[in-house]
Design an enzyme around this catalytic site. Structure first.
Site, short mmCIF file in Angstrom:
data_model
loop_
_atom_site.label_atom_id
_atom_site.label_comp_id
_atom_site.label_asym_id
_atom_site.label_seq_id
_atom_site.Cartn_x
_atom_site.Cartn_y
_atom_site.Cartn_z
N ALA A 71 0.87 -1.16 0.14
CA ALA A 71 -0.07 -0.05 -0.03
C ALA A 71 1.03 1.39 0.12
CB ALA A 71 -0.86 -0.22 1.14
N GLU A 139 4.79 -5.25 7.24
CA GLU A 139 4.19 -4.13 7.77
C GLU A 139 4.62 -3.77 9.23
OE1 GLU A 139 2.73 -6.09 5.75
OE2 GLU A 139 0.97 -5.54 4.64
#
Ligand code: CAA
Length: 266
Positions: A71, A139
């Site tokens: 992302a 992440e």
């Protein structure tokens, strides 16, 4: 077909075979909101076509360096927690649309396939990767957790222990290791990536599209059901496939020792 997209390309590669290319190579194809909206519109365009016009969707990344490096960190860095929830829900719902498409969705992956990119590939029906692909959910290095379905779909793909290890360490897997743990189906040299995808598509297109669509439905629904319910759901779908013209043709062709001529009709 519309060409209104800025962050993706949607092109017909061959008759009914569509390529959706994630196209922000300058940012390693990182997924921002606009790109997610465009993916959603493209999938909707395909879902509205009949089988003669849309038979298979291939998702790939522009450039040789990345499928998708996650992302968009720049966009996420400005989000508050409510906006982060909406961003996660948007990514999740867009990727879920791949599951709802009746046609197969294949990820053709090269280079970095990280975070949201790995989650996108996991939402496809299967993944064919080039030898230079690298998979991971990094992440935690950013103080985040996977938000586009990674903690759910990675678990289903590789099992709970490997999912924990990959998520807690943020470690990147080579394509060969990703194949060993079941994340990837096939690994080939980069030059062979698209020819290999096309060979699989040729196999798919020689089969009954009705049966493929219904087996996709049964597999996807099984992931959310307990075993008894999943089995009974399979029996229901098995029963419905007997109403199709394709099932009559497929079995008749076998008995007559000839190749089936599937119409893709119920
Ligand atoms: N978001 C935004 N931009 C990104 C990006 C990302 N996820 N990944 C790479 N880029 C940009 C870089 O900022 C850089 O842009 P500039 O040239 O303008 O500086 C460009 O792409 C090229 O990247 P690098 O210079 O970093 O290339 P590299 O070869 O040195 O490193 C890499 C490649 C290891 C993939 C590195 O770019 C990297 O670590 N990227 C981030 C990977 C990551 O953490 N992904 C998870 C994101 S969080 C997420 O996805 C949450 C979720 O589940 C929803």
């Amino acid at each position: 077909m519309s060409n209104q997209y800025q962050n993706i390309k949607l092109e017909q590669h061959a008759n009914g075979v569509w390529f959706l290319t994630l196209n922000r190579p300058q940012a390693l194809n990182a997924l921002n909101s606009q790109m997610l909206n465009e993916i959603s519109s493209a999938v909707r365009e395909l879902s509205e076509m009949d089988y003669d016009h849309a038979k298979v969707l291939v998702i790939t990344g522009a450039g040789e360096k990345a499928f998708v490096a996650g992302a968009d960190i720049k966009e996420m860095s400005d989000l508050n927690s409510d906006q982060a929830k909406s961003f996660a829900e948007k990514g999740q719902s867009v990727f879920h649309e791949f599951n709802l498409l009746k046609i197969p969705v294949i990820a053709a992956v090269n280079g970095f396939t990280l975070g949201g990119g790995c989650e996108l590939a996991l939402a496809c029906d299967f993944i064919i990767a080039s030898e230079n692909a690298k998979f991971g959910l990094p992440e935690v290095s950013l103080g985040l957790i996977p938000g586009f379905g990674g903690t759910v779909r990675l678990l289903n793909a590789v099992g709970i222990r490997k999912a924990r290890e990959m998520t807690f360490t943020g470690e990147l897997l080579t394509a060969a290791d990703a194949k060993l743990c079941g994340l990837v189906s096939t690994v080939v040299p980069l030059a062979e990536l698209i020819p290999t995808v096309m060979k699989k598509i040729e196999m798919i297109l020689s089969k009954s599209s009705v049966a493929i669509g219904l087996s996709k439905k049964s597999i996807n629904e099984a992931a959310d059901l307990e075993i008894e319910k999943a089995l009974s759901n399979e029996a229901e779908i098995f029963s419905s496939v007997f109403e199709s013209v394709d099932s009559k043709e497929g079995m008749q062709a076998f008995l007559e020792k000839r190749k089936p001529n599937f119409s893709g009709k119920y």
